[in-house]
Scaffold this motif. Sequence first.
Motif, PDB file in Angstrom:
ATOM      1  N   ASP A   1     -10.119  44.509 -15.411  1.00  0.00           N
ATOM      2  CA  ASP A   1     -10.961  43.453 -14.815  1.00  0.00           C
ATOM      3  C   ASP A   1     -10.029  42.202 -14.948  1.00  0.00           C
ATOM      4  O   ASP A   1      -9.949  41.568 -13.755  1.00  0.00           O
ATOM      5  N   LEU A   2      -9.431  41.870 -15.957  1.00  0.00           N
ATOM      6  CA  LEU A   2      -8.343  40.819 -15.858  1.00  0.00           C
ATOM      7  C   LEU A   2      -7.212  41.222 -14.930  1.00  0.00           C
ATOM      8  O   LEU A   2      -6.794  39.990 -14.179  1.00  0.00           O
ATOM      9  N   ASP A   3      -6.530  42.340 -15.030  1.00  0.00           N
ATOM     10  CA  ASP A   3      -5.676  42.389 -13.995  1.00  0.00           C
ATOM     11  C   ASP A   3      -6.080  42.117 -12.506  1.00  0.00           C
ATOM     12  O   ASP A   3      -5.357  41.836 -11.769  1.00  0.00           O
ATOM     13  N   ARG A   4      -7.289  42.968 -12.339  1.00  0.00           N
ATOM     14  CA  ARG A   4      -7.701  42.846 -10.852  1.00  0.00           C
ATOM     15  C   ARG A   4      -8.055  41.298 -10.544  1.00  0.00           C
ATOM     16  O   ARG A   4      -7.534  41.056  -9.140  1.00  0.00           O
ATOM     17  N   CYS A   5      -8.489  40.601 -11.283  1.00  0.00           N
ATOM     18  CA  CYS A   5      -8.571  39.195 -11.090  1.00  0.00           C
ATOM     19  C   CYS A   5      -7.483  38.461 -10.802  1.00  0.00           C
ATOM     20  O   CYS A   5      -7.254  37.727 -10.016  1.00  0.00           O
ATOM     21  N   ASP A   6      -6.526  38.703 -11.623  1.00  0.00           N
ATOM     22  CA  ASP A   6      -5.090  38.269 -11.563  1.00  0.00           C
ATOM     23  C   ASP A   6      -4.534  38.429 -10.066  1.00  0.00           C
ATOM     24  O   ASP A   6      -4.119  37.689  -9.453  1.00  0.00           O
ATOM     25  N   GLU A   7      -4.595  39.699  -9.633  1.00  0.00           N
ATOM     26  CA  GLU A   7      -4.198  39.875  -8.401  1.00  0.00           C
ATOM     27  C   GLU A   7      -4.693  39.178  -7.383  1.00  0.00           C
ATOM     28  O   GLU A   7      -4.046  38.611  -6.218  1.00  0.00           O
ATOM     29  N   ILE A   8      -6.180  39.115  -7.359  1.00  0.00           N
ATOM     30  CA  ILE A   8      -6.804  38.239  -6.405  1.00  0.00           C
ATOM     31  C   ILE A   8      -6.486  36.652  -6.528  1.00  0.00           C
ATOM     32  O   ILE A   8      -6.074  36.205  -5.514  1.00  0.00           O
ATOM     33  N   LEU A   9      -6.434  36.345  -7.483  1.00  0.00           N
ATOM     34  CA  LEU A   9      -5.953  34.860  -7.765  1.00  0.00           C
ATOM     35  C   LEU A   9      -4.632  34.582  -7.163  1.00  0.00           C
ATOM     36  O   LEU A   9      -4.304  33.603  -6.408  1.00  0.00           O
ATOM     37  N   ALA A  10      -3.748  35.675  -7.533  1.00  0.00           N
ATOM     38  CA  ALA A  10      -2.341  35.301  -6.752  1.00  0.00           C
ATOM     39  C   ALA A  10      -2.335  35.499  -5.241  1.00  0.00           C
ATOM     40  O   ALA A  10      -1.633  34.579  -4.590  1.00  0.00           O
ATOM     41  N   ARG A  11      -3.287  36.296  -4.492  1.00  0.00           N
ATOM     42  CA  ARG A  11      -3.291  36.447  -3.296  1.00  0.00           C
ATOM     43  C   ARG A  11      -3.830  35.150  -2.695  1.00  0.00           C
ATOM     44  O   ARG A  11      -3.287  34.719  -1.822  1.00  0.00           O
ATOM     45  N   LYS A  12      -4.864  34.648  -3.354  1.00  0.00           N
ATOM     46  CA  LYS A  12      -5.634  33.338  -2.888  1.00  0.00           C
ATOM     47  C   LYS A  12      -4.493  32.140  -3.090  1.00  0.00           C
ATOM     48  O   LYS A  12      -4.542  31.388  -2.021  1.00  0.00           O
ATOM     49  N   LEU A  13      -3.954  32.271  -4.152  1.00  0.00           N
ATOM     50  CA  LEU A  13      -2.777  31.072  -4.292  1.00  0.00           C
ATOM     51  C   LEU A  13      -1.724  31.120  -3.333  1.00  0.00           C
ATOM     52  O   LEU A  13      -1.408  30.130  -2.712  1.00  0.00           O
ATOM     53  N   GLU A  14      -1.349  32.532  -2.754  1.00  0.00           N
ATOM     54  CA  GLU A  14      -0.344  32.535  -1.861  1.00  0.00           C
ATOM     55  C   GLU A  14      -0.879  32.046  -0.582  1.00  0.00           C
ATOM     56  O   GLU A  14      -0.317  31.277   0.162  1.00  0.00           O
ATOM     57  N   ILE A  15      -2.086  32.093  -0.215  1.00  0.00           N
ATOM     58  CA  ILE A  15      -2.767  31.645   0.898  1.00  0.00           C
ATOM     59  C   ILE A  15      -2.785  30.191   0.870  1.00  0.00           C
ATOM     60  O   ILE A  15      -2.376  29.293   1.785  1.00  0.00           O
ATOM     61  N   TYR A  16      -2.985  29.460  -0.163  1.00  0.00           N
ATOM     62  CA  TYR A  16      -3.182  28.241  -0.469  1.00  0.00           C
ATOM     63  C   TYR A  16      -1.777  27.604  -0.207  1.00  0.00           C
ATOM     64  O   TYR A  16      -1.602  26.675   0.644  1.00  0.00           O
ATOM     65  N   GLU A  17      -0.481  28.393  -0.604  1.00  0.00           N
ATOM     66  CA  GLU A  17       0.436  27.793  -0.376  1.00  0.00           C
ATOM     67  C   GLU A  17       1.159  27.573   1.098  1.00  0.00           C
ATOM     68  O   GLU A  17       1.898  26.915   1.485  1.00  0.00           O
TER      69      GLU A  17
END
Lengths: 117, 117
Positions: free
Chosen positions: B97-113
């Motif tokens: 779950d942590l890995d999955r959430c990490d991925e999602i956060l990474a994608r989201k942060l990328e979009i923010y960038e």
Amino acid sequence: MRISEAAARSGLKVDTIRFYEAEGLVPNITRSSDGQRRFSQENVDWLTLLYWLRETGMPMKVMQRFAALYAQGDATIPDRKSILLDHSRLLAKRRDDLDRCDEILARKLEIYEEYLR
Amino acid sequence: MRISEAAARSGLKVDTIRFYEAEGLVPNITRSSDGQRRFSQENVDWLTLLYWLRETGMPMKVMQRFAALYAQGDATIPDRKSILLDHSRLLAKRRDDLDRCDEILARKLEIYEEYLR
DNA sequence: TACCGGCCTTGAGTAACTCCAGGTCAAGAA
DNA sequence: TTCTTGACCTGGAGTTACTCAAGGCCGGTA
């Protein structure tokens, strides 16, 4: 789409979605003519994000702040970014906790094996 | 030792220890002549284990079963072992779950960038 | 002897759901 | 057309696992 489908896609339960909406965690939910909730793809993406944030231990108060920022539009992206960065530090801490607990379980199980021999 | 020290060593709060005792999660706590709880090293080790089990998401009902078995002595070690093995499977799931959430956060942060550029 | 810190119990409060009762509404079967 | 079914609605109670506060006791120090 309707609430049952939004639930199936996001991972949240129907009741939880209604509860989250009442708490202001889900902006922009529209209603059909007879009062039923209708969810856009953006709604579902948002719910999915909430699902994973909750699943990994983000408190509701933080989600509330995050949702309020989201509702205010793109100007709040830096703030949202810092919330997600904080959360990703929490994920790291949780991973450490899991490792620590794994160790403890391993030791305990080893002791059990001694007894069983 | 007394409750404040047991709390400091196990990681649990004083209130939580009292609550756990009331719920039958902590066998063999003795009392001093004036009614204060006294904790042995074995007590503290047990509390520390409870702390980590809780921290990694074991429900209280399971801890209760686990504690009841512990109180019954070494004959219950196979049962306790299987509880801990189950829990260690849960740890694996949480890590996913942590890995999955990490991925999602990474994608989201990328979009923010993207937005911030 | 007066106070202080640490302990005690009981009971209320909180977070985050989760479930239930009772009701509406649209669509298909009889 | 009437009946039934299924998905939805609201408001409110129940659950889990703490967490905090009120009021009181007890042993040691000034």
